[in-house]
Design a protein around this motif. Structure first.
Motif, PDB file in Angstrom:
ATOM      1  N   ALA A   4       0.891  -1.263   0.004  1.00 15.98           N
ATOM      2  CA  ALA A   4      -0.110  -0.117  -0.009  1.00 15.98           C
ATOM      3  C   ALA A   4       0.832   1.310  -0.069  1.00 15.98           C
ATOM      4  O   ALA A   4       1.776   1.323   0.653  1.00 15.98           O
ATOM      5  N   ILE A   5       0.607   2.188  -0.781  1.00 14.50           N
ATOM      6  CA  ILE A   5       1.341   3.451  -0.923  1.00 14.50           C
ATOM      7  C   ILE A   5       0.471   4.511  -0.557  1.00 14.50           C
ATOM      8  O   ILE A   5      -0.713   4.608  -1.182  1.00 14.50           O
ATOM      9  N   THR A   6       1.045   5.530   0.095  1.00 16.49           N
ATOM     10  CA  THR A   6       0.345   6.663   0.272  1.00 16.49           C
ATOM     11  C   THR A   6       1.223   7.912  -0.151  1.00 16.49           C
ATOM     12  O   THR A   6       2.134   7.773  -0.301  1.00 16.49           O
ATOM     13  N   THR A  64      16.351   4.422  -7.690  1.00 16.73           N
ATOM     14  CA  THR A  64      16.829   3.363  -9.005  1.00 16.73           C
ATOM     15  C   THR A  64      16.450   1.979  -8.625  1.00 16.73           C
ATOM     16  O   THR A  64      16.023   1.145  -9.547  1.00 16.73           O
ATOM     17  N   ALA A  65      16.320   1.552  -7.419  1.00 17.94           N
ATOM     18  CA  ALA A  65      15.734   0.296  -6.927  1.00 17.94           C
ATOM     19  C   ALA A  65      14.261   0.232  -7.283  1.00 17.94           C
ATOM     20  O   ALA A  65      13.769  -0.626  -7.782  1.00 17.94           O
ATOM     21  N   LEU A  66      13.405   1.305  -7.031  1.00 17.73           N
ATOM     22  CA  LEU A  66      12.101   1.321  -7.370  1.00 17.73           C
ATOM     23  C   LEU A  66      11.873   1.048  -8.878  1.00 17.73           C
ATOM     24  O   LEU A  66      11.120   0.211  -9.224  1.00 17.73           O
ATOM     25  N   SER A  72       8.626  -1.995  -2.721  1.00 17.92           N
ATOM     26  CA  SER A  72       8.670  -1.981  -1.157  1.00 17.92           C
ATOM     27  C   SER A  72       9.123  -0.548  -0.676  1.00 17.92           C
ATOM     28  O   SER A  72       9.268  -0.412   0.375  1.00 17.92           O
ATOM     29  N   ILE A  73      10.158   0.080  -1.586  1.00 15.77           N
ATOM     30  CA  ILE A  73      10.957   1.243  -1.309  1.00 15.77           C
ATOM     31  C   ILE A  73      10.224   2.293  -1.011  1.00 15.77           C
ATOM     32  O   ILE A  73      10.615   3.046   0.150  1.00 15.77           O
ATOM     33  N   GLU A  74       8.876   2.549  -1.437  1.00 14.63           N
ATOM     34  CA  GLU A  74       8.094   3.564  -1.079  1.00 14.63           C
ATOM     35  C   GLU A  74       7.534   3.500   0.060  1.00 14.63           C
ATOM     36  O   GLU A  74       7.529   4.540   1.073  1.00 14.63           O
ATOM     37  N   GLY A  77       9.666   4.521   3.113  1.00 14.69           N
ATOM     38  CA  GLY A  77       9.839   6.207   3.426  1.00 14.69           C
ATOM     39  C   GLY A  77      11.187   6.700   2.870  1.00 14.69           C
ATOM     40  O   GLY A  77      11.545   7.891   2.963  1.00 14.69           O
ATOM     41  N   TYR A  78      11.797   5.773   1.924  1.00 12.60           N
ATOM     42  CA  TYR A  78      13.096   6.072   1.262  1.00 12.60           C
ATOM     43  C   TYR A  78      12.959   7.355   0.503  1.00 12.60           C
ATOM     44  O   TYR A  78      13.974   7.774  -0.046  1.00 12.60           O
ATOM     45  N   LEU A  79      11.780   7.629  -0.110  1.00 14.68           N
ATOM     46  CA  LEU A  79      11.661   8.433  -1.370  1.00 14.68           C
ATOM     47  C   LEU A  79      11.460   9.821  -0.446  1.00 14.68           C
ATOM     48  O   LEU A  79      11.224  10.933  -1.278  1.00 14.68           O
ATOM     49  N   THR A  80      11.362   9.991   0.703  1.00 14.83           N
ATOM     50  CA  THR A  80      10.943  11.346   1.434  1.00 14.83           C
ATOM     51  C   THR A  80      12.575  12.198   1.856  1.00 14.83           C
ATOM     52  O   THR A  80      12.047  13.400   1.939  1.00 14.83           O
TER      53      THR A  80
END
Length: 264
Positions: A4-6, A64-66, A72-74, A77-80
């Protein structure tokens, strides 16, 4: 199974924005010699700039992993761009700052946990590992732009020295990270191309790779070779060796204001 992505999983963290603000304000304070506290301003500029670069380094791995297949990266919280998502306070902030104070070395500190099983293709795995140190290279290019563009006229000397020292940290971080040593990004670049047997033999040494590298850097002969390479890279970008030295002197503000010789 889906993740789930928010919207908050991609929103830039207030912590990162605060770091950028500190970097910007301290850069202004260095430029203007605000309240005569140039050394402290250089310290804040370099430390905040280093942590900002750490965030960008880890964001590059994550992004890059995304795109490589790890969705699962998002959710992690790694993209914040929040450094607290990448870091351990001691290993990623305190120790790197101590290494900067002791010897002017950019210690690779953060980490994103990538589910490699979701990613298909050796090139994707290599690119994920290379993305971080390549960000340090780009950051170094940005910090040295006034040097290699010949745009230093009117730039206050302390600001020039601060840029040079922050660039030195980026170059050291890039070189160290690209070493093909277990536990560093350079090994992550070549690992997908190694046999499964060799990877299993090397895996137990991964937690000690960075420690071994920094232990070797205390050997005078190796340290000299390493910093000769760093100075050579900075030299190609137009940064004089003396500028990085004075940048470190300003950074150590608790020693008092450095007596920089006047430019001819």
């Amino acid at each position: 199974m889906t993740t789930a992505i928010t919207r908050s999983d991609r929103r830039v963290s207030p912590v990162f924005l605060a770091l950028v603000a500190i970097m910007s304000v301290s850069a202004w304070a260095v430029w203007t010699d605000y309240a005569g506290s140039t050394g402290l301003a250089v310290f804040l500029f370099v430390v905040s700039g280093w942590i900002v670069s750490l965030c960008l380094h880890e964001y590059a791995h994550a992004r890059t992993a995304l795109h490589g297949g790890d969705i699962s990266i998002e959710a992690k919280g790694y993209l914040t761009l929040n450094p607290l998502k990448y870091t351990h306070a001691l290993l990623s902030i305190v120790l790197p700052v101590l290494f900067v104070i002791m010897g002017g070395i950019g210690l690779p500190g953060g980490a994103v946990f990538i589910e490699r099983g979701r990613i298909r293709g050796r090139w994707k795995h290599s690119l994920i590992s290379a993305a971080g140190p390549l960000t340090n290279v780009l950051f170094a290019m940005a910090m040295t732009a006034p040097f290699w563009l010949g745009a230093l006229e009117g730039v206050p000397e302390p600001f020039r020295y601060a840029l040079a020292f922050l660039a030195l940290l980026q170059v050291t971080a890039a070189i160290l990270n690209f070493l093909p040593v277990p536990g560093l990004d350079g090994y992550g670049v070549v690992e997908p191309w190694l046999s499964a047997g060799l990877r299993r033999q090397v895996e137990p040494f991964a937690p000690f790779g960075l420690i071994a590298v920094f232990g070797l850097l205390w050997v005078p002969e190796i340290n000299q070779v390493f910093f000769t390479a760093v100075d050579a890279v900075l030299g190609t970008l137009g940064v004089p060796e003396g500028d990085t030295y004075w940048g470190l002197e300003y950074f150590r503000f608790w020693q008092g204001e450095p007596q920089v010789p006047l430019s001819p």
